[in-house]
Motif scaffolding. Structure first.
Motif, PDB file in Angstrom:
ATOM      1  N   UNK A 102       0.830  -1.200   0.000  1.00  9.95           N
ATOM      2  CA  UNK A 102       0.000   0.000   0.000  1.00  9.95           C
ATOM      3  C   UNK A 102       0.870   1.257   0.000  1.00  9.95           C
ATOM      4  N   UNK A 103       1.942   1.232   0.804  1.00  7.35           N
ATOM      5  CA  UNK A 103       2.860   2.377   0.837  1.00  7.35           C
ATOM      6  C   UNK A 103       3.501   2.591  -0.533  1.00  7.35           C
ATOM      7  N   UNK A 104       3.897   1.500  -1.178  1.00  9.99           N
ATOM      8  CA  UNK A 104       4.456   1.606  -2.531  1.00  9.99           C
ATOM      9  C   UNK A 104       3.449   2.253  -3.484  1.00  9.99           C
ATOM     10  N   UNK A 105       2.211   1.799  -3.402  1.00  5.27           N
ATOM     11  CA  UNK A 105       1.179   2.326  -4.290  1.00  5.27           C
ATOM     12  C   UNK A 105       0.939   3.812  -4.081  1.00  5.27           C
ATOM     13  N   UNK A 106       0.907   4.245  -2.824  1.00  5.55           N
ATOM     14  CA  UNK A 106       0.714   5.670  -2.520  1.00  5.55           C
ATOM     15  C   UNK A 106       1.885   6.490  -3.056  1.00  5.55           C
ATOM     16  N   UNK A 107       3.103   5.971  -2.884  1.00  4.11           N
ATOM     17  CA  UNK A 107       4.280   6.687  -3.359  1.00  4.11           C
ATOM     18  C   UNK A 107       4.301   6.854  -4.863  1.00  4.11           C
ATOM     19  N   UNK A 108       4.075   5.768  -5.587  1.00  5.02           N
ATOM     20  CA  UNK A 108       4.128   5.854  -7.042  1.00  5.02           C
ATOM     21  C   UNK A 108       2.916   6.596  -7.595  1.00  5.02           C
ATOM     22  N   UNK A 109       1.809   6.580  -6.841  1.00  5.19           N
ATOM     23  CA  UNK A 109       0.621   7.325  -7.262  1.00  5.19           C
ATOM     24  C   UNK A 109       0.874   8.816  -7.333  1.00  5.19           C
ATOM     25  N   UNK A 110       1.688   9.317  -6.415  1.00  8.25           N
ATOM     26  CA  UNK A 110       2.021  10.734  -6.432  1.00  8.25           C
ATOM     27  C   UNK A 110       3.210  11.063  -7.294  1.00  8.25           C
ATOM     28  N   UNK A 111       4.035  10.068  -7.580  1.00 12.50           N
ATOM     29  CA  UNK A 111       5.283  10.284  -8.326  1.00 12.50           C
ATOM     30  C   UNK A 111       5.055  10.637  -9.784  1.00 12.50           C
ATOM     31  N   UNK A 112       4.244   9.845 -10.458  1.00 10.75           N
ATOM     32  CA  UNK A 112       4.176   9.984 -11.914  1.00 10.75           C
ATOM     33  C   UNK A 112       3.705  11.371 -12.344  1.00 10.75           C
ATOM     34  N   UNK A 113       2.569  11.810 -11.776  1.00 12.87           N
ATOM     35  CA  UNK A 113       2.015  13.092 -12.196  1.00 12.87           C
ATOM     36  C   UNK A 113       3.006  14.224 -11.999  1.00 12.87           C
ATOM     37  N   UNK A 114       3.703  14.224 -10.865  1.00 13.11           N
ATOM     38  CA  UNK A 114       4.661  15.282 -10.583  1.00 13.11           C
ATOM     39  C   UNK A 114       5.833  15.284 -11.534  1.00 13.11           C
ATOM     40  N   UNK A 115       6.408  14.101 -11.784  1.00  7.96           N
ATOM     41  CA  UNK A 115       7.553  14.012 -12.683  1.00  7.96           C
ATOM     42  C   UNK A 115       7.197  14.432 -14.100  1.00  7.96           C
ATOM     43  N   UNK A 116       6.011  14.012 -14.560  1.00  6.24           N
ATOM     44  CA  UNK A 116       5.602  14.370 -15.917  1.00  6.24           C
ATOM     45  C   UNK A 116       5.284  15.852 -16.036  1.00  6.24           C
ATOM     46  N   UNK A 117       4.560  16.382 -15.052  1.00  9.03           N
ATOM     47  CA  UNK A 117       4.222  17.808 -15.080  1.00  9.03           C
ATOM     48  C   UNK A 117       5.486  18.662 -15.012  1.00  9.03           C
ATOM     49  N   UNK A 118       6.431  18.258 -14.183  1.00 10.15           N
ATOM     50  CA  UNK A 118       7.695  18.991 -14.070  1.00 10.15           C
ATOM     51  C   UNK A 118       8.369  19.100 -15.439  1.00 10.15           C
ATOM     52  N   UNK A 119       8.365  18.025 -16.196  1.00  7.14           N
ATOM     53  CA  UNK A 119       9.018  18.012 -17.507  1.00  7.14           C
ATOM     54  C   UNK A 119       8.223  18.785 -18.544  1.00  7.14           C
ATOM     55  N   UNK A 120       6.923  18.520 -18.629  1.00  4.15           N
ATOM     56  CA  UNK A 120       6.080  19.166 -19.642  1.00  4.15           C
ATOM     57  C   UNK A 120       6.062  20.678 -19.455  1.00  4.15           C
ATOM     58  N   UNK A 121       6.035  21.139 -18.207  1.00  2.00           N
ATOM     59  CA  UNK A 121       5.952  22.578 -17.959  1.00  2.00           C
ATOM     60  C   UNK A 121       7.286  23.293 -18.163  1.00  2.00           C
ATOM     61  N   UNK A 122       8.366  22.566 -18.211  1.00  2.00           N
ATOM     62  CA  UNK A 122       9.656  23.156 -18.555  1.00  2.00           C
ATOM     63  C   UNK A 122       9.918  23.100 -20.062  1.00  2.00           C
ATOM     64  N   UNK A 123       9.288  22.149 -20.764  1.00  4.67           N
ATOM     65  CA  UNK A 123       9.609  21.906 -22.176  1.00  4.67           C
ATOM     66  C   UNK A 123       8.909  22.890 -23.102  1.00  4.67           C
ATOM     67  N   UNK A 124       9.516  23.222 -24.243  1.00 11.62           N
ATOM     68  CA  UNK A 124       8.821  24.022 -25.257  1.00 11.62           C
ATOM     69  C   UNK A 124       7.668  23.218 -25.833  1.00 11.62           C
TER      70      UNK A 124
END
Length: 418
Positions: free
Chosen positions: A114-136
Motif C-alpha cells: 500500500x505504501x508503494x502504491x501511494x508513493x508511485x501514485x504521487x510520483x508519476x504526475x509530478x515528474x511528468x508535469x515537471x518536464x512538460x511545464x519546462x519543455x517548449x
C-alpha cells in the motif's frame, strides 16, 4: 531542460524499480514465501491479489500529492513520494517468511505494498508535469517520452538483478535470502534520486500561478467538476496501456515458467531485451507524436496491440527462445512503446496548469487499477478456467486495446496552457 528531463527520468526509474521489483518477485518468489499452498496456481493468485492492491492505493497517492503539488509546488511533492516509495521497498526486503511469523507475513507485505502504491501514485504526475511545464510546446512529446524511459528501465534493472541472483544461487538460497538483496539495495537508489531532485527548480508555470495568486483551493475537485469528460475518457484510454504492459512483462513470466515449464531465465531475458529496446523506441515515438500528433500515434499503437494479441501467445507457445524474445519485443518496444511515447504530452494537455498535477494523477492512477492491476490476475483466472487455450486471454487483450483506442479518439486536449 536536459537537467529537468534527466531528474524526472531518473526519479521515474527509481520509483518503477521499486514497483517492478515487487511485480517480478510476485511471479517468482512471493507465491512460495508469503502465500504457501499445495497448488501453485492458488499461491500465484494470492500473490497477484497483493500486486493488485498496490494499484488500488495509487489514486490515494495521486489525489494526496496532486493536491500538494498544485498547491505548494511540484518539487516538494516529488521529494516526499520518493521517500515513501523507497522506505516501503526497503522494508519488504526485511519481512520474515510465512513459516516464521505466519499470517503477519502477508499482512506486512500488504501494508508495505500500500505504501508503494501511494508513493508511485504521487510520483508519476509530478515528474511528468515537471518536464512538460519546462519543455517548449513543440517538443513536449520528445521530452515527456524521456521521462517514460524510467518505466522500462525500472523494469529492466530489477529483472536483471533477480535473474542474475536466481541463476548464480541455489534455489534454496535464492528463496531464503537472495531475493531480498535487490529490495535492500533500493535505499541506495533513493538516496541518489533525492540528491538529483534537490538540484532542479520549480516549473515556470507553477511560479507564475503562485505569483498571480491563482492556485486552486481544491484542485482534484476542480479537475473532476470542470474536466470530467477528459478525466473519464483519459482513464479509459489508459487501461490498455498499463494492462497490456503487465501481460507482456509480468504475466508472461508466470505463464512461461509455470504453464510451459520453460527455464525462468529464458523469459526473464526476453523481458530484459524488450525493456531495453523500448528505452530506445520511446523517444522515437515521442518525436513522431510531435510531428504527426499525439492522438494518431497513440491510437495506432493500440490497434497494433489488438492485432498482436492473437499471435502473442502462439509465439510464446512455440517455446523457441527467439520467438519468445520477439513476442515480448513486439509487445513492449513497438506496441507499448508507441502508446507510452505519445502519452505523457497527450494526457498532460488535457488539463490547465493550475490543476494539471491532480488531473493527470487521476487519469494515470485510476486507469491502471482497471488495466495493469487487474490484467495479470484476470489472465491467470482465464488460464485456470479455460485450461489448454489462451484464446480468451488474447480476446481480453484485444478488447482492452480497442476500448482504449475509442476513448483516446474522444479525448479533447485543451491545447497549450502551460
Amino acid at each position: 531542460m536536459r537537467k529537468v528531463a534527466l531528474a524526472s527520468a531518473v526519479g521515474n526509474t527509481i520509483e518503477y524499480y521499486d514497483f517492478t521489483l515487487y511485480a517480478t518477485a510476485t511471479a517468482l518468489v512471493f507465491n512460495k514465501i508469503f502465500f504457501p499452498s499445495d497448488n501453485d496456481l492458488v499461491g500465484t493468485l494470492a500473490a497477484f491479489a497483493t500486486f493488485f492492491v498496490g494499484y488500488c492505493a495509487r489514486p490515494i497517492g495521486g489525489i494526496l500529492f496532486g493536491h500538494f503539488g498544485d498547491r505548494i509546488g511540484r518539487k516538494t511533492a516529488l521529494l516526499l513520494t520518493m521517500i515513501i516509495m523507497g522506505a516501503g521497498t526497503f522494508l519488504i526486503g526485511l519481512v520474515p517468511s510465512y513459516e516464521t511469523i505466519g499470517i503477519w507475513a502477508p499482512i506486512s507485505l500488504l501494508v508495505l505494498r500500500l505504501a508503494q502504491g501511494i508513493g508511485i501514485g504521487g510520483e508519476y504526475g509530478g515528474g511528468m508535469v515537471m518536464t512538460v511545464e519546462h519543455a517548449p510546446p513543440e517538443r513536449r512529446g520528445f521530452y515527456s517520452s524521456l521521462v517514460h524511459i524510467g518505466v522500462p528501465a525500472g523494469f529492466l534493472i530489477p529483472i536483471a538483478l533477480l535473474g542474475v541472483l536466481s541463476t548464480q544461487m541455489s534455489e534454496e538460497s535464492f528463496l531464503s535470502w537472495g531475493w531480498r538483496l535487490p529490495f535492500l539495495f533500493s535505499i541506495v537508489l533513493v538516496g541518489l534520486g533525492l540528491f538529483i531532485r534537490f538540484q532542479i527548480s520549480e516549473t515556470p508555470a507553477f511560479k507564475r500561478i503562485q505569483e498571480q495568486g491563482e492556485t486552486a483551493a481544491l484542485p482534484v475537485v476542480e479537475a473532476v467538476r470542470d474536466h470530467r469528460f477528459n478525466v473519464i475518457l483519459g482513464i479509459g484510454a489508459k487501461i490498455a496501456e498499463s494492462g497490456l504492459f503487465n501481460i507482456y512483462a509480468v504475466f508472461a513470466i508466470t505463464y512461461c515458467v509455470n504453464t510451459l515449464g520453460l527455464p525462468r531465465q529464458t523469459i526473464l531475458n526476453g523481458v530484459l531485451v524488450g525493456c531495453a529496446l523500448e528505452c530506445l523506441t520511446l523517444p522515437l515515438f515521442g518525436v513522431l507524436s510531435d510531428r504527426i500528433g499525439r492522438r494518431t500515434v497513440y491510437i495506432a499503437g493500440l490497434l497494433f496491440q489488438a492485432a498482436l494479441a492473437f499471435v502473442f501467445f502462439a509465439m510464446l507457445n512455440n517455446a523457441s527462445t527467439t520467438m519468445i524474445w520477439l513476442a515480448i519485443a513486439l509487445g513492449l518496444a513497438i506496441g507499448h512503446g508507441s502508446v507510452f511515447g505519445a502519452q505523457g504530452a497527450f494526457f498532460s494537455e488535457l488539463f490547465p496548469a493550475r490543476i494539471r498535477y491532480s488531473g493527470l494523477s487521476l487519469v494515470q492512477q485510476i486507469g491502471p487499477i482497471l488495466g495493469g492491476g487487474l490484467s495479470p490476475l484476470l489472465a491467470t483466472l482465464l488460464l485456470a478456467e479455460y485450461a489448454g487455450t489462451t484464446v480468451p486471454i488474447a480476446a481480453y487483450m484485444a478488447f482492452m486495446a480497442v476500448f482504449s483506442a475509442i476513448c483516446a479518439l474522444a479525448l479533447r486536449p485543451i491545447g497549450d496552457t502551460a
